[in-house]
Every structure is written in structure tokens, then in C-alpha cells.
Design a protein around this motif. Sequence first.
Motif, short mmCIF file in Angstrom:
data_model
loop_
_atom_site.label_atom_id
_atom_site.label_comp_id
_atom_site.label_asym_id
_atom_site.label_seq_id
_atom_site.Cartn_x
_atom_site.Cartn_y
_atom_site.Cartn_z
N ALA A 83 0.86 -1.20 0.05
CA ALA A 83 -0.13 0.21 -0.04
C ALA A 83 0.86 1.29 0.02
N THR A 84 2.01 1.35 0.50
CA THR A 84 2.74 2.34 0.62
C THR A 84 4.22 2.24 0.20
N ASN A 85 4.34 1.08 -0.64
CA ASN A 85 5.60 0.73 -1.24
C ASN A 85 6.69 1.13 -0.32
N THR A 86 6.72 0.56 0.78
CA THR A 86 7.65 0.73 1.77
C THR A 86 8.14 -0.53 2.25
N LEU A 87 9.10 -0.69 3.14
CA LEU A 87 9.49 -1.84 3.82
C LEU A 87 9.81 -1.80 5.20
N ASP A 88 9.40 -2.88 6.17
CA ASP A 88 9.80 -2.69 7.45
C ASP A 88 10.82 -3.92 7.41
N ILE A 89 11.86 -3.56 8.28
CA ILE A 89 13.09 -4.59 8.42
C ILE A 89 13.55 -4.85 9.70
N SER A 121 12.67 2.01 -3.02
CA SER A 121 13.72 2.58 -4.17
C SER A 121 15.05 2.44 -3.35
N GLU A 122 15.30 2.38 -2.16
CA GLU A 122 16.70 2.21 -1.33
C GLU A 122 17.33 0.91 -1.87
N LEU A 123 16.61 0.14 -2.24
CA LEU A 123 17.06 -1.17 -2.72
C LEU A 123 17.32 -1.10 -4.42
N SER A 124 18.28 -2.01 -4.64
CA SER A 124 18.61 -2.16 -6.12
C SER A 124 17.22 -2.76 -6.85
N GLU A 129 13.00 -6.75 -7.12
CA GLU A 129 12.23 -7.78 -7.70
C GLU A 129 12.05 -8.94 -6.91
N GLU A 130 13.30 -9.22 -6.18
CA GLU A 130 13.08 -10.51 -5.27
C GLU A 130 11.87 -10.45 -4.08
N ILE A 131 12.00 -9.34 -3.57
CA ILE A 131 11.10 -9.15 -2.46
C ILE A 131 9.70 -9.02 -2.93
N SER A 132 9.41 -8.87 -4.44
CA SER A 132 8.15 -8.73 -5.03
C SER A 132 7.67 -10.14 -5.09
N SER A 133 8.16 -11.34 -4.45
CA SER A 133 7.84 -12.92 -4.47
C SER A 133 6.38 -12.72 -4.23
N ALA A 134 5.65 -13.72 -5.04
CA ALA A 134 3.97 -13.91 -4.55
C ALA A 134 4.06 -14.89 -3.51
N THR A 135 5.09 -15.63 -3.11
CA THR A 135 4.97 -16.34 -1.95
C THR A 135 5.01 -15.83 -0.63
N THR A 136 4.03 -16.50 0.50
CA THR A 136 3.94 -15.71 1.61
C THR A 136 5.30 -15.75 2.47
N LEU A 137 5.89 -16.97 2.47
CA LEU A 137 7.34 -16.70 3.34
C LEU A 137 8.31 -17.06 2.20
N PHE A 138 9.39 -16.67 2.13
CA PHE A 138 10.32 -16.90 1.13
C PHE A 138 11.80 -16.55 1.61
N THR A 139 12.77 -17.26 1.24
CA THR A 139 14.04 -16.89 1.82
C THR A 139 14.66 -15.73 0.76
N VAL A 140 15.37 -15.02 0.97
CA VAL A 140 16.13 -13.62 0.53
C VAL A 140 17.54 -14.00 0.35
N LEU A 147 19.86 -5.55 2.65
CA LEU A 147 19.04 -5.20 3.85
C LEU A 147 19.74 -5.41 5.21
N GLU A 148 20.89 -6.16 5.09
CA GLU A 148 21.80 -6.11 6.26
C GLU A 148 22.32 -4.46 6.45
N HIS A 149 22.91 -4.09 5.47
CA HIS A 149 23.56 -2.48 5.28
C HIS A 149 22.43 -1.70 5.99
N LEU A 150 20.90 -1.82 5.42
CA LEU A 150 19.92 -1.04 5.95
C LEU A 150 19.95 -1.14 7.48
N LEU A 151 19.87 -2.34 7.96
CA LEU A 151 19.93 -2.60 9.50
C LEU A 151 20.74 -1.88 10.17
#
Length: 725
Positions: A83-89, A121-124, A129-140, A147-151
Motif C-alpha cells: 500500500a505504501t511501497n515501503t519495507l519494514d526490516i 527505492s533504496e534497494l537495487s 524484484e526478489e522481495i516482490s515474490s508472490a510467496t507468503t514466506l520466502f528466503t532472500v 537489507l543487512e546494510h540498511l539494518l
Amino acid sequence: MATWGIHNNQPAIDPRVDKAVRIGWDEVGDLSTIAPTRDAFKAALVTKMPEISDEKIPSHAGTLYRFVHTMEIGDVVVCPDRATNTLDIGRVSGPYEFHPESDVHKHWRPVTWVRTGVPRSELSEAAQEEISSATTLFTVKTAEDELEHLLTTPQPSGTPDYSWADFYPRLADALLTYHDDHGALLAKMWAVASASGRPQLFKYLRSDRLTDGTRGPLRDVDPFTVLGSFNRGIKQEARARIAEAYGQALDVAPPYPRSFAGVPVVNNLNSWFIPWEIERGDRAVASLWELARAAVDYAAEANEETRERLVAAFDVCAHGGTRKLTMGIYWIRPQTFAAYDSTNTAFFKKEFPELAARLSLNATIDGEQFLANTEAVAAWLADANSPYNSFPELSQAAYNDLTSVTAPLDPDTLIDDPVPLATDAVVGVPGETYDVNSIRDDGCFVPAAELEPMLERLRSRKNIILQGPPGTGKTWLGRRLAWALCNERGSKRVHVLQFHPSLTYEDFVRGWRPSSNSGLVLSDGPFLDMCTKARADPEHLHVLVIEEVNRGNPAQVFGELLTLIEADKRAPEQAMSLAYPRPDEEAFFVPKNLYLIGTMNVADRSLAIVDMALRRRFAFIELKPLFGEDWVEHVSGLGYDRELLEKYSEQLDVLNDAITKDSALGRQYCVGHSYFTPTVALETGLTTDAWWRRVVDTDVRPLLEEYWFDRPELAETACQKLLGS
């Protein structure tokens, strides 16, 4: 540790409020009661949810099993919000929990959220594309490092932190105690370079041009240049370390700043407030110390005596543009003064035109104008209707407006008026005064001592051509030399066009063209149009910039103009008839206030060879690849690793030396700095090494393969050396 992505398709669920991630299949019940095997989870699904088709049972059972037994405490979790095109990490902080009281998605894993609301947009693009997976739970995997850098990057505060505005004045007061002992302050500065753990960021202060003709470290210093060492285009973490080191070295009590919201920074290529030692007058340094003291005294008590001292001291120091000078004064007393840098100036004009009309916002102002600005903006801020309560708030609002965001941005990307050589964007404030120092401020790697002679040749010869290898910023510099000649940034009296192989005299000067009446009409081309404008405006200079002047046939395109453009032929007595004269038209001559700047790429084998007639009419100035300290300073200011850049600089010098010595090529085929001068800050998740490899593979490799088309092994070897292989 693993990294997991999990999608939340329930609008009523807020992972931040829950401090957890949740998944469905609620009918299965408490998953902790199921044996920890995939077969047991499959059996439970078959029994409790028979509506699930047989082919989907394995994947659903695997998701539930991984959620309970594979996902471990400490693993990274990213939860996209479509909805907001954002990520929680965050990180998994506890074992599986069953919440029967929940309306939906009763299976929980506790999470400690570290970064929330991060723009995708802070991700490449690959990571997105990877985190747009349609699967409920998936490995990244692809996005794992990003993501580790953002953390590890602190969560930006919703409220800007202006606590630096308390530290800066206290540090300035400590600096002023060294008014009579500059040597001791220099010793402190070098000690800070070491204590901060960032000595490489002080290298630019070790390259003064000394009076004995050598290069060496500064032997005198002013308080503004000291402050500039951590108020320039370097990362926020480095700025904080250096500020703290200064505080400790000068006995300034903590707290030390960790955020720099609302602090304008100087250009990495122009961070000194004093000239070279060989150009430094007896009073150059002392005048800046006196200005700092006058500003502090005025801030303490504004009366006629302190006003006069401030105005007089400002005028003594106001050589060339004064934007940087106002920034330095703002640093030492940010609750009293504003910085009139290009960002603030543009913001005033855009958002508060009535206030801007009362201010002097040119690139160069005098002391009286600075004082009047100071008191007018202070009164405006004090008004109950003002949207801001302080100068730092105003400065941050201006920066936010520039970057089109409402929250404070990561100061790692904060640079004042960044203009890389690879772009032709007009920055600053169009119409402001513009000179050689402005060219340097815009990001030019050519030293001011070399720019001045270029401008002098343009003034005297009226026609110059900038030639050099591809990627040396010929067009970029040509425009700015034209602005400097006109003394106006983005001047409308500068016109740019490009020659091409099919261009003719009839296109450029005058010729017959079809008209709307099915006939032919004699029409003037861009050159005669420029002559008409210049002749109608004799009080001002006009410039025509011609890109790729040898891409056409210059002798054919110019025709009789090859004679008329000469500096000593621009008079009525030297007039000649044009090839296509109008009835009763007098003989033509080129007005004296029209100047020509051409650019020429002599490495392109498809271009015409310039004949001697054209060469006699133009002064030729050669531009060279510049991968020295200025290039390192500029690019590192955009967030790229300085140590790697210094290594790359050496590699490029080796490559260009090989090209120069190649008998089939030569110096005109060297690789220019524009190829390796990025136009934006380093993307989040992209390393300096990754950026370098992209440029080598996509920009430089094709160029070298063209150069050595008959010796491909040389191109491959050169690329491998650049890549460190």
C-alpha cells in the motif's frame, strides 16, 4: 543467520503494532503441537483443511514448517507494504506463538523492528524484484546484503535533530581562542585528523601551493577552513567522528553532534576559505579571523558598533562569490545568521517571493547587503506567521524542498550544489553572477589557474575550440566558460548547437527553404540569428557554443565566415557580402560582442580533419583526463570509497599512459574522467567496487574494443587490469 521475506495481505494487520509477523492457515490450530517434520505438517493440513488441493499441500506445509522450525531467533525479516511501497526490516526475537484470540492470521513470530517505512527505492532493482515474490514466506538471497546494510543504518528520526546548533557555537568560541596562535591550531587540526580515524579526509589540506613553488600542508589557517573539514561532502559518520575529535581536542564539552540536519556543506573541490599560499596576501588569513570575531560579537549584541565591524570585515573578505562565506558565518552562529547558498536562495525565491524581493540573493553580495539580509530574515522568523522558528529549521526546509522530500534525508548524500562534470544541468540560481570560481564550485577538475587563461584567450581571440579525448567534459566546460564570459549563470545570451555531417552553410548561415506558400524563402540560420541578437544588444556579450565542430565540414559550413569571425575583421570596413544576400542588404560583418566556443573530438575516426584555415581563426585548448585529487574529492563526496578511488585513479593513469604510447592511438584516445564521474550519490546497496565494475563493463570496455578492434587481446587485458584481475 538467514534472511526472510514475508507478505502481509491483511490490511487490518500492522506488523509494527504487533511487533511480530503473522501467517494464516488458522484452521490447523497450534502449530507447536505438530511433530517437527514436513510429513506431519502435510498430514495436519490434509485433516484440518481438506479444501486445499493435493498439489498445493507440500508448498503450504513447507511454509508452515519453515515459519515454526527453520526461522531462527536473530534471522532478518523484511515485510513489504504494498500500500505504501515501503519495507519494514527487523530481526526475529522469539519462538513461534499461537494467538487464538486473533481474528485472522493466528500464527506469530515476534520481531524487533529496526528500520520501518524504508522506501523500496533504496534497494537495487534486482533486490526489489526478489522481495516482490508472490510467496507468503520466502528466503532472500539477492537483497540479503542490502537489507543487512540498511539494518546497520540508524532509523531516520521523524523530527530533525538540531542539537548541532548548540555545539557549533561552542566549538567556534574555542577556535577563536587561537586568534594569536595559528600554529597551535594547525597542530590541533592534524591531531584531530589522526584521532578521528579519518586522516585520509584531511589530505586536501596537505596540498597547498607554497611560496617556494612546492606543494605541502597548510602553514596558516582560519576558523572557517577548520570548520569546513567536517562540513563538506563526506559521510555523516565521518563528520560526527571529526566533530567529536575537535570537541575533545579543544576541550569543548559534549554532547557532540550525530546529526547535521540543516547544515549546508561546502563543495569538496572548494573547501578552503583562504587562497593558495602563493596567492595569499598579508591580510588574507587575518581578515577571516576578524570576520569570525565580528560575527560572534554581533550575535552577542547587535548595535551600531558591531554592525559596522561586521559589514567592514565582510567586505574585506568578499572576494568573488560570497555564498561560501555566508555558510561559514552560519556555522559559527546558526541562531543568528542564515547561509545564502544556492539551496536557500532558490527556496526563498520559490516559496517566499515577497521576502526574496526584499533580500539581496546574488552570488556576490557586500557587507551591507549581508547585514540587511540577516536582520530581514531574523524579523521574518520572529513573526508569528512564519512557518519556521529558527535559521536551522529554514535551512533544512530548503534542503528538503531541493530533494523533494518532507522528512530529513540521509546526510551522507548532502553536498552543496553538486554538479558533476558528466551533466549539463543548470544548478545554483540562474541569472546569478558567475566566474571562474563558480566553474570550480560546479565540479570542474581543471584548476582555476588554468581556467583563467582559457577565459583570457576567449576574450582576446573571440573564438576558441576545446579539444581532447572523449569524456573530458568539453561541452560541459564550454557552456560554463560562456557563462563566465557573460558573468551570468545559465545566461540566455548563450546558445548551444551541434554540428552534424549533413549540416550545410544554408542551414547554419543562410539559405533557401520551403515556405508555407509552396515556394522558397531566404531564411537566416542560427549564426545570423545570434549576430542579430548581439548587434541589437551591444552592451552585453553573446556566445555561440558549437558542439562537435568537426562532425560537419567546417570549411563548407562557415563559408566566408571563416574570414569574418576573426577578431580583427569584426568591423564595418572589413564587411563582405554573404553568399545569399538579400536585396539592398549592406555588406555583412560579425559584431564584436559575439564569441564562439567550439568542441572537438579528434579521437573519432569518422570525423573530418580540420583544415588550416579554421585553425588560424580559433585558439585551440586541449583538455586532458583528470583523475587526480580533485576527482577523488568530488566522487568521494558522493559516498564512494576514497581508498578505492585512489587505487582506481592510479589504474586509469596506467591505462591512459599505455594508450598514449600506442603508436596507433596516442593521447587523444585516452579515457576521460566523465566516464567515471557519477552524477548522483552512491545508491543504497551498491558498493564502490560494484559501481566501478559496471562502468568498466558497460562504458569503457566497448570504447577500448573499438580502439583495439584489430588487437582484441589488448582491450581485454586492459579491462582485466582495471577490474583488478
